[in-house]
Structures are given as C-alpha cells and as structure tokens.
Design an enzyme around this catalytic site. Structure first.
Site, mmCIF file in Angstrom:
data_model
loop_
_atom_site.group_PDB
_atom_site.id
_atom_site.type_symbol
_atom_site.label_atom_id
_atom_site.label_comp_id
_atom_site.label_asym_id
_atom_site.label_seq_id
_atom_site.Cartn_x
_atom_site.Cartn_y
_atom_site.Cartn_z
ATOM 1 N N HIS A 180 0.830 -1.208 0.000
ATOM 2 C CA HIS A 180 0.000 0.000 0.000
ATOM 3 C C HIS A 180 0.867 1.261 0.000
ATOM 4 C CE1 HIS A 180 -3.554 2.472 1.075
ATOM 5 N NE2 HIS A 180 -2.649 3.181 1.731
ATOM 6 N N GLU A 181 1.878 1.286 0.853
ATOM 7 C CA GLU A 181 2.721 2.485 0.946
ATOM 8 C C GLU A 181 3.541 2.693 -0.320
ATOM 9 O OE1 GLU A 181 2.539 4.911 3.268
ATOM 10 O OE2 GLU A 181 0.815 3.694 3.799
ATOM 11 N N HIS A 190 1.424 4.271 -3.015
ATOM 12 C CA HIS A 190 1.301 5.731 -2.949
ATOM 13 C C HIS A 190 2.467 6.396 -3.683
ATOM 14 C CE1 HIS A 190 -2.140 6.633 -0.454
ATOM 15 N NE2 HIS A 190 -1.716 5.908 0.573
ATOM 16 N N GLU A 219 -6.391 6.897 -1.529
ATOM 17 C CA GLU A 219 -6.355 5.714 -0.665
ATOM 18 C C GLU A 219 -6.855 4.476 -1.407
ATOM 19 O OE1 GLU A 219 -5.006 4.945 2.196
ATOM 20 O OE2 GLU A 219 -4.163 6.944 2.107
#
Ligand SMILES: [Zn+2]
Length: 272
Positions: free
Chosen positions: A136-137, A140, A197
């Site tokens: 997820h990070e 981004h 997100e």
C-alpha cells in the site's frame, strides 16, 4: 479579470507539464516538481530521519522488512517491464528500514525509501500482513500521490506568477514538507484523499499478489487495524488511513483480479 487570467495561465501550464501518464493509475499525473528535484529532497529527508531514529538491523524482524520490501519492489519492476515501462524506476533507490518506535506507522517516500515502525509489526501479524502494508505504501509512491499534493501546493502558491515554473531547492523542500507533513514531525504523513487511498489499496493488492502474498490478507490486516482503534486514540497509521467496511469490501472485491494478474507472472501460490 486578473483572477481569470491567472487561472488560464495555470491551466495552460498544467496541461503543458502534466502530459505524463502514470502507468499504475492510467491517470495524467500533475507533476510540477520533477523527480530530479523531488528524489534528492526525499533522500535527504530520509537520511535525516535515520540519524534521528533508532534503526533496527540484522534481527529477524529487520530481515523480514527487507525481504518483503524487496519482493514488493521486484513485483513493481516486473509489472512495469511486462507493460512496456522498462527503466521507469531507474532513479529509485530502494531501501527498507525498520525503526524502533512504538508508533503504529509505515511510509514510503518518493524514490523508494521505506520505513516500517516496530509498533506496526504486531498489527501486521505476519509476512503477508506486512506485505499488505508495504504494498500500500509503495503504491502511494508509485502513483505519485505525494508529488501530486506537492504540485497542488505549488499551484496554490504560484497564483498569478504561474509563468515562473523554475523552483529553487528550498522551495522544493518547503513543498515537500507541506505535502508530507515532515516539517514538524519527520515522517508523519498527512492523510491522502479517499480516491488516493483506494488507488493505493488496489495497486498494493496487485503488488502483493505478484510478490506471492494472498491479497485477501490485506482485508484481514485492515480489520486488525480497525480493531486497534477501540478504546484509546487511533494509531498514527489509522488516523491517516481510516479502515472502514467500505475499504475492506473494496479490497475483497479486487482480490480475484489481483490473483489473476499475478498468475500472468507465473505466481500460482499465495502465502497467507
Ligand atoms: Zn494510504
């Protein structure tokens, strides 16, 4: 009238500079601060963070962070290569660091500098849970979400002087600090928008699946994360990543697609 002109100028400037389509999102990315300026700033901030925090090295957990991070990075590179974007990450300098800090947090700066706080490991639970967090990070960063926020900040500040797009290093740093919230508390990310997100969730699922992890574990991770907020103040990670039912349902809805994508890369088993 003056206002209208500056909007036109910004619009023209934006169009001119934002012609690059991000391979991960398919969106035209607003990237007013070039990577050649952004990455050195990010690397310097990361180095400073390391001097101010206790880095854990050569433990089982530190090795796990490195191992999972490498797999996620390789997954991103394999996906890009397969989709005609060879060399897209050539300026990335991947690093996967575990710091001794009870905060429930993790982040990835532009250019691939990843920090996992020891406080998030109990919530991660295992390697697959950690892969969900790191996927997820990293997503981004790959989707240029921070850079878009910097660009938005830049447009806001430039206003009528939008013609002047050459920004100095100090300005890059100021924009970086505003976009990442690292001015007062290094490494504490500001919340991303809801659309950023969900994008990061989706891309993260693909990355973790191609890396060989079961994407449904991401849903389990967010459930554990959500349970953490019972009682006291929500953990840092949760304050920037609200874990609600919609988020979990969306992840579950994309898990099959992530697994099918991974199969194209010869991944047939998914570690839970
Ligand atoms: Zn996020």
């Amino acid at each position: 009238m003056k206002y209208k002109n500056s909007i036109v100028a910004i619009g023209a400037l934006t169009l001119f500079l934002s012609c690059a389509t991000n391979p991960f999102t398919g969106n035209k990315t607003l990237a007013l601060v070039p990577n050649s300026q952004l990455f050195p700033t990010a690397f310097a901030q990361y180095d400073e963070f390391l001097t101010e925090n206790k880095v854990i090295r050569n433990t089982k957990d530190a090795d796990m962070v490195k191992r999972v991070g490498q797999k996620i990075a390789v997954a991103a590179e394999r996906w890009l290569d397969a989709n005609g974007y060879q060399g897209y990450l050539k300026d990335y300098q991947w690093e996967y660091t575990l710091v001794d800090d009870k905060t429930v947090n993790a982040w990835c700066m532009p250019g691939g500098k990843i920090v996992v706080y020891s406080g998030i490991l109990p919530v991660a639970g295992d390697e697959a849970g950690l892969a969900a967090i790191m996927g997820h990070e990293v997503a981004h960063a790959l989707a240029n979400h921070g850079q878009q926020r910097m660009s938005a900040g830049m447009l806001q500040q430039l206003g009528a002087v939008a013609g002047n797009v050459v920004i100095k290093d100090q300005e890059t740093l100021n924009l970086f600090n505003q976009a990442y919230g690292v001015g007062s508390q290094v490494g504490v990310m500001l919340p991303f928008s809801r659309s950023h997100e969900s994008q990061a969730d989706e891309i993260g699922l693909y990355l973790m699946a191609i890396a060989g992890y079961e994407p449904m574990e991401a849903a389990n991770l967010w459930r554990r994360m959500s349970a953490q907020s019972g009682g006291g103040a929500p953990p840092e990670f949760l304050s920037t990543h609200p874990a609600n039912e919609t988020r979990i349902k969306n992840i579950e809805a994309h898990a099959d697609k992530a697994r099918s994508e991974a199969r194209k890369f010869g991944v047939t088993t998914f570690k839970t």
